[in-house]
Design a protein around this motif. Structure first.
Motif, short mmCIF file in Angstrom:
data_model
loop_
_atom_site.label_atom_id
_atom_site.label_comp_id
_atom_site.label_asym_id
_atom_site.label_seq_id
_atom_site.Cartn_x
_atom_site.Cartn_y
_atom_site.Cartn_z
N LYS A 55 0.83 -1.21 0.00
CA LYS A 55 0.00 0.00 0.00
C LYS A 55 0.86 1.26 0.00
O LYS A 55 0.57 2.23 -0.70
CB LYS A 55 -0.92 0.01 1.23
CG LYS A 55 -2.06 -0.98 1.16
CD LYS A 55 -2.90 -0.89 2.43
CE LYS A 55 -4.07 -1.85 2.41
NZ LYS A 55 -4.86 -1.79 3.66
N ARG A 56 1.95 1.24 0.79
CA ARG A 56 2.84 2.40 0.83
C ARG A 56 3.49 2.64 -0.53
O ARG A 56 3.59 3.78 -1.00
CB ARG A 56 3.91 2.21 1.91
CG ARG A 56 3.40 2.38 3.33
CD ARG A 56 4.54 2.53 4.32
NE ARG A 56 5.35 1.31 4.38
CZ ARG A 56 5.09 0.28 5.20
NH1 ARG A 56 4.05 0.34 6.02
NH2 ARG A 56 5.87 -0.79 5.21
N GLU A 57 3.91 1.56 -1.19
CA GLU A 57 4.55 1.71 -2.49
C GLU A 57 3.54 2.20 -3.54
O GLU A 57 3.89 3.00 -4.43
CB GLU A 57 5.18 0.39 -2.91
CG GLU A 57 6.17 0.51 -4.05
CD GLU A 57 7.50 1.15 -3.67
OE1 GLU A 57 8.43 1.07 -4.46
OE2 GLU A 57 7.60 1.77 -2.58
N ILE A 58 2.31 1.74 -3.46
CA ILE A 58 1.27 2.24 -4.37
C ILE A 58 1.08 3.74 -4.18
O ILE A 58 0.94 4.50 -5.15
CB ILE A 58 -0.05 1.48 -4.13
CG1 ILE A 58 0.08 0.04 -4.64
CG2 ILE A 58 -1.22 2.18 -4.82
CD1 ILE A 58 -1.10 -0.86 -4.26
N ASP A 59 1.10 4.21 -2.93
CA ASP A 59 0.97 5.64 -2.66
C ASP A 59 2.18 6.42 -3.18
O ASP A 59 2.04 7.52 -3.71
CB ASP A 59 0.81 5.87 -1.17
CG ASP A 59 -0.55 5.46 -0.64
OD1 ASP A 59 -1.48 5.34 -1.47
OD2 ASP A 59 -0.68 5.23 0.57
#
Length: 338
Positions: A55-59
């Protein structure tokens, strides 16, 4: 405005494709901009289970697909349908400078300092980090989704091909209004974009059309080399899902007629046996004039029959209309079939 000029008869200049990596990137756009994609909210809710690191990398990479997405994800114009691994090999061969240009195109650049530094100093490493994000996303979630949606994309290609063969290219393009506007007589279609470009699809060019599950309600367009010229348009199954279903006029008429407590009380009494206005008015508790108006509405909806017996008008229930109400309502409320 982006304008494409294609002769209406130039069917041989049109090609079709679809792509697992393209769909994965477009689904990431849905995750960061869910308010624009109401038909995909089930996917948005399901993706709450993604790992926190992913999720952090998607953001971190949201800048790359929030409004724009790198056009090297357009499917190949050669018509080859690569699997996910094959597309990754193709993407890893992209010139790092072209990757830099694509990642730098969005008006809002990367906010992450490491990603911003890679964009300037090592675009090849930035591309690899992005593709690693796609690999992780594929493994955690999208491989299963691709198995579900690929048959729909193939069906959309077949359906669009049949439509072009039967009615011409511009019949298909008219179905993409208002995102795409066209003038078949002048052999052109156009999209309102903050980019002025006119493209002539010549005899040696190909216009690539790619259906997508995740692009609705938009279309995506590319008009610049070295990437394929073309449109990404909503898959037909998604268009049907998003299209509002119109209730049958008879069903609406009956439901409106029933949506009144006085009419329902009168209908209940008539269901026991045929009755006149004079008999019903005191039982329902309204004047004969008021009741006549209510009975007329029920008769107009087909729920009552009326016949004259001397001085009186006798109202009788039409049981077939009552019996048909539940199936008709149930049919309208049931999920639409393709």
């Amino acid at each position: 405005m982006i304008v494409f000029r294609v002769p209406p008869t130039a069917v041989e200049r049109v090609g079709f494709s679809y792509s697992p990596t393209l769909e994965a990137v477009l689904s990431l756009h849905v995750l960061v901009e869910p308010k624009h994609h109401p038909v995909q909210h089930e996917w948005v809710r399901a993706m709450r289970r993604l790992s926190p690191a992913l999720k952090r990398e998607i953001d971190v990479f949201a800048f790359a697909y929030r409004a724009y997405f790198p056009e090297f994800f357009f499917p190949s114009a050669a018509g080859e349908l690569l699997d996910f691994e094959g597309e990754l090999r193709r993407l890893r061969s992209i010139d790092p400078e072209l990757a830099r240009l694509e990642f730098a195109t969005p008006s809002i650049g990367p906010s992450d300092a490491v990603v911003a530094a890679l964009l300037l100093d090592d675009p090849g490493a930035l591309l690899e980090r992005f593709l690693t994000l796609l690999e992780d996303y594929w493994e955690e979630a999208f491989a299963r989704e691709w198995e579900r949606i690929e048959p729909d994309l193939a069906a959309s290609v077949s359906e669009a091909g049949r439509q072009i063969e039967s009615d011409g290219l511009y019949a298909l393009l008219r179905g993409l209004w208002p995102e795409v506007r066209c003038d078949a007589e002048q052999g052109r279609f156009w999209l309102d974009r903050p980019h002025d470009h006119e493209v002539q699809i010549g005899a040696d060019d190909r216009l690539l059309l790619a259906p997508s599950t995740y692009v609705w309600p938009h279309v995506r367009v590319n008009c610049d080399a070295p990437w394929p010229l073309g449109l990404i348009f909503p898959a037909s199954s998604i268009v049907r899902e998003a299209r509002p279903r119109i209730p049958p006029a008879q069903l609406v008429s009956v439901l409106r007629a029933l949506a009144d407590d006085t009419r329902l009380r009168a209908l209940r009494l008539i269901a026991e046996r045929p009755r006149t206005t004079q008999e019903l008015a005191p039982l329902v508790g309204v004047t004969e004039a008021a009741l006549s108006k209510q009975l007329r509405a029920l008769a107009d909806a087909g729920l009552l029959d009326r016949r004259r017996e001397g001085y009186y008008v006798l109202y009788r229930l039409v049981p077939e209309q009552i019996e048909a109400l539940a199936p008709s309502l149930g049919s309208f409320l049931s999920p639409a079939e393709d």
